[in-house]
Design an enzyme around this catalytic site. Structure first.
Site, mmCIF file in Angstrom:
data_model
loop_
_atom_site.group_PDB
_atom_site.id
_atom_site.type_symbol
_atom_site.label_atom_id
_atom_site.label_comp_id
_atom_site.label_asym_id
_atom_site.label_seq_id
_atom_site.Cartn_x
_atom_site.Cartn_y
_atom_site.Cartn_z
ATOM 1 C CB ILE A 278 -0.938 0.002 1.214
ATOM 2 C CG1 ILE A 278 -1.804 -1.259 1.226
ATOM 3 C CG2 ILE A 278 -1.842 1.233 1.187
ATOM 4 C CD1 ILE A 278 -2.761 -1.347 2.383
ATOM 5 N N PRO A 279 1.118 1.831 -1.158
ATOM 6 C CG PRO A 279 0.995 2.596 -3.374
ATOM 7 C CD PRO A 279 0.333 1.670 -2.392
ATOM 8 C CB CYS A 280 1.787 5.438 2.607
ATOM 9 S SG CYS A 280 2.821 4.320 3.567
ATOM 10 C CG HIS A 281 6.664 4.230 -1.101
ATOM 11 N ND1 HIS A 281 5.864 3.108 -0.977
ATOM 12 C CD2 HIS A 281 7.135 4.216 -2.380
ATOM 13 C CE1 HIS A 281 5.862 2.442 -2.126
ATOM 14 N NE2 HIS A 281 6.624 3.097 -2.983
#
Length: 311
Positions: A278-281
């Site tokens: 889950i690409p919160c980066h």
């Protein structure tokens, strides 16, 4: 949502996100949102922004539909329709979400059920019970138990971004953290989310998950997440950000409901338990700075570079 980055055209990451609400029933995330005409959205923006500001300031009074509609300068019927279209939930549910969040924070801070009821602007535990059932399908007492009845396997395994700590539920991966400064500290952070759950260590299972995620990229992976409806809505928006591209918190807020919700979006992004998948980066500050990453800005920078090179 505006995407920036070197990897065009749009390429969606293949993650089969099976979100498990707090009642542990499956909900598969799909992109089935109703299309909203951009000209209509622009026309309604100011009124909905006013309504969100009003509800944000007065939610503890639980204003009824007519009161909220009057603040927006609309008829109750029209207000209900465009608010629901903009925000994704009705005004009543939006106020309930704010009250639920306040009550849950109070409970997690050690408050008893009665005090949490008053914190949420409710008359007593009976109404708090109804609020928690509506938002989590659990009672306040069950929410206060924070993980009782959940069983996790956890383990540590190498990843391209340092030692990873994996939290595995029977239905999929529940968390992926990083061992900063060490495995015990990372695991303590995960335990804090569900302190009453049971845990059994198995590093072989963790290594298997690490290989599935990083060595065999592109396969569909099941994620078993326990989050509020608002958090799941934000996590769903994160999944639409293509690999190697970035957005701002404001972009996500605009996608989910309104730019004014950037702070609430930031909290939901920060609560994301599964790094990388889950690409919160891929979410940056409005000025493009790499800020606000739970596992460190240096790791966030490395992830974006890794995606840019390997895409």
């Amino acid at each position: 949502m505006h995407f920036s980055g070197p990897n065009a055209p749009y390429r969606k990451k293949r993650v089969a996100l099976e979100v498990i609400p707090r009642d542990s029933q499956h909900m598969t995330m799909t992109e089935s949102d109703t299309a909203y005409d951009l000209y209509s959205a622009e026309r309604d923006y100011d009124r909905i922004s006013e309504a969100l500001s009003f509800l944000g300031n007065h939610w503890r009074h639980h204003p009824d539909l007519e009161t909220a509609a009057k603040a927006a300068g609309l008829s109750p019927h029209h207000f209900q329709r465009i608010f629901t279209r903009w925000v994704g939930v009705s005004p009543k549910k939006y106020v309930g979400a704010l009250a639920h969040s306040a009550a849950r924070n109070a409970i997690e801070g050690g408050a008893n059920i009665l005090d949490a009821s008053f914190e949420a602007g409710l008359s007593g535990p009976g109404r708090l019970h109804d609020l928690f059932i509506a938002h989590e399908s659990v009672t306040p007492g069950q929410a206060k138990s924070r993980g009782r009845g959940l069983s996790f396997v956890w383990g540590a395994a190498p990843t391209p971004f340092g030692e990873g700590v994996f939290l595995i539920a029977p239905r999929g991966l529940s968390a992926l953290a990083f061992a900063d400064p060490d495995i015990e500290t990372a695991m303590a952070d995960l335990r804090h989310r569900y302190p009453a759950a049971s845990y059994q260590r198995n590093d072989d299972d963790a290594l298997d998950w690490s290989n599935r995620i990083f060595a065999n990229r592109g396969q569909s992976l099941p994620l078993a997440l326990y989050g509020t409806p608002w958090q799941r809505q934000v996590w769903k928006a994160l999944l639409t950000i293509p690999s190697g591209q970035t957005v701002t918190y404001r972009d996500i807020a605009t996608e989910v409901c309104t730019p004014k919700a950037s702070r609430a979006v930031g909290a939901a992004v920060g609560a994301n338990p599964v790094s990388w998948l889950i690409p919160c980066h891929r979410v940056l500050a409005s000025d493009g700075r790499l800020t606000g990453y739970h596992w460190g800005v240096n790791r966030k920078r490395a992830m974006l570079a890794y995606e840019a090179v390997s895409a």
